[in-house]
Design an enzyme around this catalytic site. Structure first.
Site, mmCIF file in Angstrom:
data_model
loop_
_atom_site.group_PDB
_atom_site.id
_atom_site.type_symbol
_atom_site.label_atom_id
_atom_site.label_comp_id
_atom_site.label_asym_id
_atom_site.label_seq_id
_atom_site.Cartn_x
_atom_site.Cartn_y
_atom_site.Cartn_z
ATOM 1 N N LYS A 37 0.801 -1.259 -0.197
ATOM 2 C CA LYS A 37 -0.002 0.079 0.046
ATOM 3 C C LYS A 37 0.759 1.199 0.004
ATOM 4 C CE LYS A 37 -3.859 -2.468 2.109
ATOM 5 N NZ LYS A 37 -4.455 -2.802 3.492
ATOM 6 N N ASP A 94 -11.451 3.051 3.794
ATOM 7 C CA ASP A 94 -11.774 1.660 3.756
ATOM 8 C C ASP A 94 -13.034 1.379 3.575
ATOM 9 O OD1 ASP A 94 -9.920 -0.658 3.839
ATOM 10 O OD2 ASP A 94 -9.330 -0.250 6.001
ATOM 11 N N GLN A 132 -4.797 -1.455 9.570
ATOM 12 C CA GLN A 132 -4.939 -2.784 8.875
ATOM 13 C C GLN A 132 -5.460 -3.687 9.954
ATOM 14 O OE1 GLN A 132 -3.845 -3.322 5.764
ATOM 15 N NE2 GLN A 132 -4.205 -5.689 6.121
HETATM 16 N N1 GUN Z 1 -7.148 -6.633 6.110
HETATM 17 C C1 GUN Z 1 -7.649 -7.472 5.076
HETATM 18 N N2 GUN Z 1 -8.130 -6.717 4.106
HETATM 19 C C2 GUN Z 1 -8.138 -5.400 4.340
HETATM 20 C C3 GUN Z 1 -8.996 -4.181 4.121
HETATM 21 O O1 GUN Z 1 -9.293 -4.219 3.096
HETATM 22 N N3 GUN Z 1 -8.660 -3.255 4.853
HETATM 23 C C4 GUN Z 1 -7.914 -3.227 6.113
HETATM 24 N N4 GUN Z 1 -7.969 -2.171 6.828
HETATM 25 N N5 GUN Z 1 -7.644 -4.367 6.739
HETATM 26 C C5 GUN Z 1 -7.624 -5.400 6.045
#
Ligand code: GUN
Length: 291
Positions: free
Chosen positions: A54, A121, A98
């Site tokens: 990311k 998100d 995350q």
């Molecule tokens: N963990 C797995 N997928 C995601 C996501 O799309 N966003 C976040 N914040 N954590 C994750």
């Protein structure tokens, strides 16, 4: 028949290139770049890989990345205090914490602490509610990316039967709402669904988001269907003894029946981060009064 391959890697790269050009235009005018803050708590290896990707892709398209790595034992109050600072920071347009979080931290409380206008998100109940009621808000990245892939093979989805297998807040539920917004007839199937193959076999659009390696095979696929595989499952290849990634769909079996299908890896996965950056750019434009 062999299905058309839906190339998520190429679609995501094209989307990132478009966004990079847009960001370059904005900064050339002397405007600040969009900023995304990513918070990781603990040392989960898969999460570390995601967070690194990311951050790298954020910087590659000219945005600012603010990485916050906290120890596994970080008290909840400390994480909440960091979120409060990021909420107030004008250089931060998007905040992503995350998941999963360590057990001593209440994930719902953390998500609810993020300002909804920075919740790229789309997990905050305000954004989930906006999606459910058809209003403007941030849409979770994986469903947003999946819909884009579906529309890359078929623009008008009205009246099609979409079956979403999986009912998570992150993928299944928002995916179903997006498809409803496209005027599909939507079924959400899950672990308690009776006769899953028969339900799936009626789908013009089949989205698998359960996290069970190769759960869906040829018997789950209607001839000509669009199949979107959200699963990313790490398994050991019996032939080589090495680890590899497989989806929730048995790709080789399903591709003989489907009309179009996403591979794993290289399907939905790359679209998720591209759509996170898209949500961050949207946030920036709204917050800067440019949209
Ligand atoms: N963990 C797995 N997928 C995601 C996501 O799309 N966003 C976040 N914040 N954590 C994750």
């Amino acid at each position: 028949m062999t299905a058309t391959l839906i190339d998520g890697k190429a679609t995501a790269a094209a989307l990132r290139a478009e966004m990079a050009a847009r960001v370059a235009e904005l900064t050339a005018k002397g405007l600040r770049p969009p900023g995304l803050a990513v918070v990781l708590v603990g040392e989960d290896p898969a999460s570390q890989v995601y967070v690194a990707s990311k951050a790298r892709q954020t910087v590659e398209i000219g945005m600012r990345s603010f990485e916050h790595k906290l120890g596994a034992g970080t008290p909840e109050a400390e994480l909440l205090a960091l979120i409060a600072r990021l909420n107030a920071d004008p250089a931060v347009d998007g905040i992503l914490v995350q998941l999963p979080l360590p057990k001593h931290i209440d994930a719902d409380k953390v998500i609810e602490a993020i300002a909804p206008e920075k919740d790229v998100d789309g997990f905050h109940p305000v954004n989930a509610g906006r999606l459910a009621t058809g209003g403007r808000g941030f849409v979770p990245c994986t469903p947003r990316g999946s819909l884009r892939l579906i529309k890359s093979v078929r623009q008008d989805l009205a009246g099609l039967h979409a079956v979403v297998v999986g009912r998570s807040n992150i993928v299944g539920k928002p995916m179903a709402l997006l498809l409803l917004g496209e005027s599909c007839t939507v079924t959400i199937a899950h672990s308690k669904t009776r006769d899953l193959p028969a339900v799936c076999r009626d789908a013009d659009i089949l989205v698998a988001a359960v996290g069970r390696p190769k759960l869906l095979g040829a018997e789950h696929v209607k001839p000509g269907a669009i199949v979107i595989d959200v699963g990313i499952n790490r398994v050991t290849d019996p032939a080589t003894g090495k680890g590899k990634l497989v989806g929730d769909v048995d790709f080789d079996a399903a591709k003989a029946v489907a009309g179009a299908i996403t591979p794993v890896p290289g399907g939905v996965g790359p679209m998720t981060i591209a759509c996170l950056l898209e949500n961050t750019l949207d946030s920036y434009l709204i917050r800067s009064g440019l949209r």
